[in-house]
Scaffold this motif. Structure first.
Motif, PDB file in Angstrom:
ATOM      1  N   THR A  87       0.845  -1.195   0.000  1.00  0.00           N
ATOM      2  CA  THR A  87       0.000   0.000   0.000  1.00  0.00           C
ATOM      3  C   THR A  87       0.877   1.241   0.000  1.00  0.00           C
ATOM      4  OG1 THR A  87      -1.725  -1.169   1.233  1.00  0.00           O
ATOM      5  CG2 THR A  87      -1.842   1.232   1.201  1.00  0.00           C
ATOM      6  N   CYS A  88       0.554   2.198  -0.844  1.00  0.00           N
ATOM      7  CA  CYS A  88       1.359   3.416  -0.947  1.00  0.00           C
ATOM      8  C   CYS A  88       1.227   4.273   0.305  1.00  0.00           C
ATOM      9  CB  CYS A  88       0.929   4.239  -2.161  1.00  0.00           C
ATOM     10  SG  CYS A  88       1.165   3.402  -3.744  1.00  0.00           S
ATOM     11  N   ASP A  89       2.324   4.918   0.685  1.00  0.00           N
ATOM     12  CA  ASP A  89       2.283   5.892   1.771  1.00  0.00           C
ATOM     13  C   ASP A  89       1.623   7.177   1.275  1.00  0.00           C
ATOM     14  OD1 ASP A  89       3.576   4.135   3.444  1.00  0.00           O
ATOM     15  OD2 ASP A  89       5.592   4.917   2.976  1.00  0.00           O
ATOM     16  N   PRO A  90       1.078   7.981   2.197  1.00  0.00           N
ATOM     17  CA  PRO A  90       0.378   9.209   1.768  1.00  0.00           C
ATOM     18  C   PRO A  90       1.251  10.182   0.993  1.00  0.00           C
ATOM     19  CG  PRO A  90      -0.167   8.664   4.045  1.00  0.00           C
ATOM     20  CD  PRO A  90       0.949   7.743   3.637  1.00  0.00           C
ATOM     21  N   ASN A  91       2.561  10.197   1.278  1.00  0.00           N
ATOM     22  CA  ASN A  91       3.447  11.155   0.610  1.00  0.00           C
ATOM     23  C   ASN A  91       4.015  10.623  -0.699  1.00  0.00           C
ATOM     24  OD1 ASN A  91       5.001   9.232   2.056  1.00  0.00           O
ATOM     25  ND2 ASN A  91       6.808  10.542   1.892  1.00  0.00           N
TER      26      ASN A  91
END
Length: 209
Positions: A87-91
């Motif tokens: 899952t991608c990090d928010p940044n």
């Protein structure tokens, strides 16, 4: 078709037209595809971190090309090191949005390849980065589907859907057609029998008279 779906490793007539590979080979292909995606994303992030977002003095050319402005966010790697989904990090920037987002960080350059406006990447660097991102996104998006084609999982699922959704109705309609043709054949046969009987009876009456 049903035999091949139930046992795809058995030798059937479909083997001559479906060049399927074994599951181990297909999984190895999938692993290599994921590995290439991971490596490309890793290289792009290294360039972003060490070059594009770097603040070098002019003496560090070609690493210095007067890059400035807001820092570029890292590219999201869709896989973990063990090849599982991540899952991608928010940044982080997703592969599907990376080209559009990073285009905002392109600067205009002079004849000496130096940025003359605010930006973190030159047009040439952005073009190379975009090509690598598109390759990674294509492998990520279509890799699983191509593997399904390779080991015939897609074909097997299609045949299963045909057998479940269409074959029952098709068999029913074929039975109706068979019954209809049988009735027509019987009618023609009885017509011929009656015609033969009628012809013999008519000749008998002619001879009698």
């Amino acid at each position: 078709m049903s035999q091949w779906v139930a046992n795809p490793t058995a030798r059937t007539a479909l083997d001559d037209i479906l060049p399927c590979v074994d599951n181990a080979t297909a999984q190895e292909t999938s692993k290599r595809s994921i590995e290439v995606t991971i490596q490309i994303v890793t290289v792009i992030n290294q360039v972003i971190k060490t070059v594009s977002n770097g603040n070098f003095p002019p003496s560090y050319a070609p690493l210095y090309y007067n890059q400035s402005g807001p820092l570029m966010p890292p590219l999201c790697n869709p896989y973990n090191s063990d090849f599982t989904n991540r899952t991608c990090d928010p940044n982080e920037v997703a592969l599907s949005e990376a080209t559009r987002v990073y285009k905002k960080y392109v600067c205009q350059i002079s004849s000496s390849q130096m940025c003359t406006t605010t930006g973190r990447v030159t047009p040439d660097s952005f073009s190379q980065m975009s090509a690598a991102i598109e390759l990674s996104y294509t492998l990520y998006l279509y890799g699983p589907f191509l593997v399904d084609l390779q080991d015939c999982t897609f074909v097997r699922q299609t045949f299963t859907d045909i057998l479940q959704d269409h074959c029952p109705g098709l068999c029913r309609y074929l039975n109706w057609i068979y019954i209809g043709l049988l009735m027509v054949s019987l009618a023609v046969m009885f017509s011929l029998i009656f015609w033969v009987i009628y012809g013999r009876e008519r000749r008998y009456r002619v001879y009698t008279n």
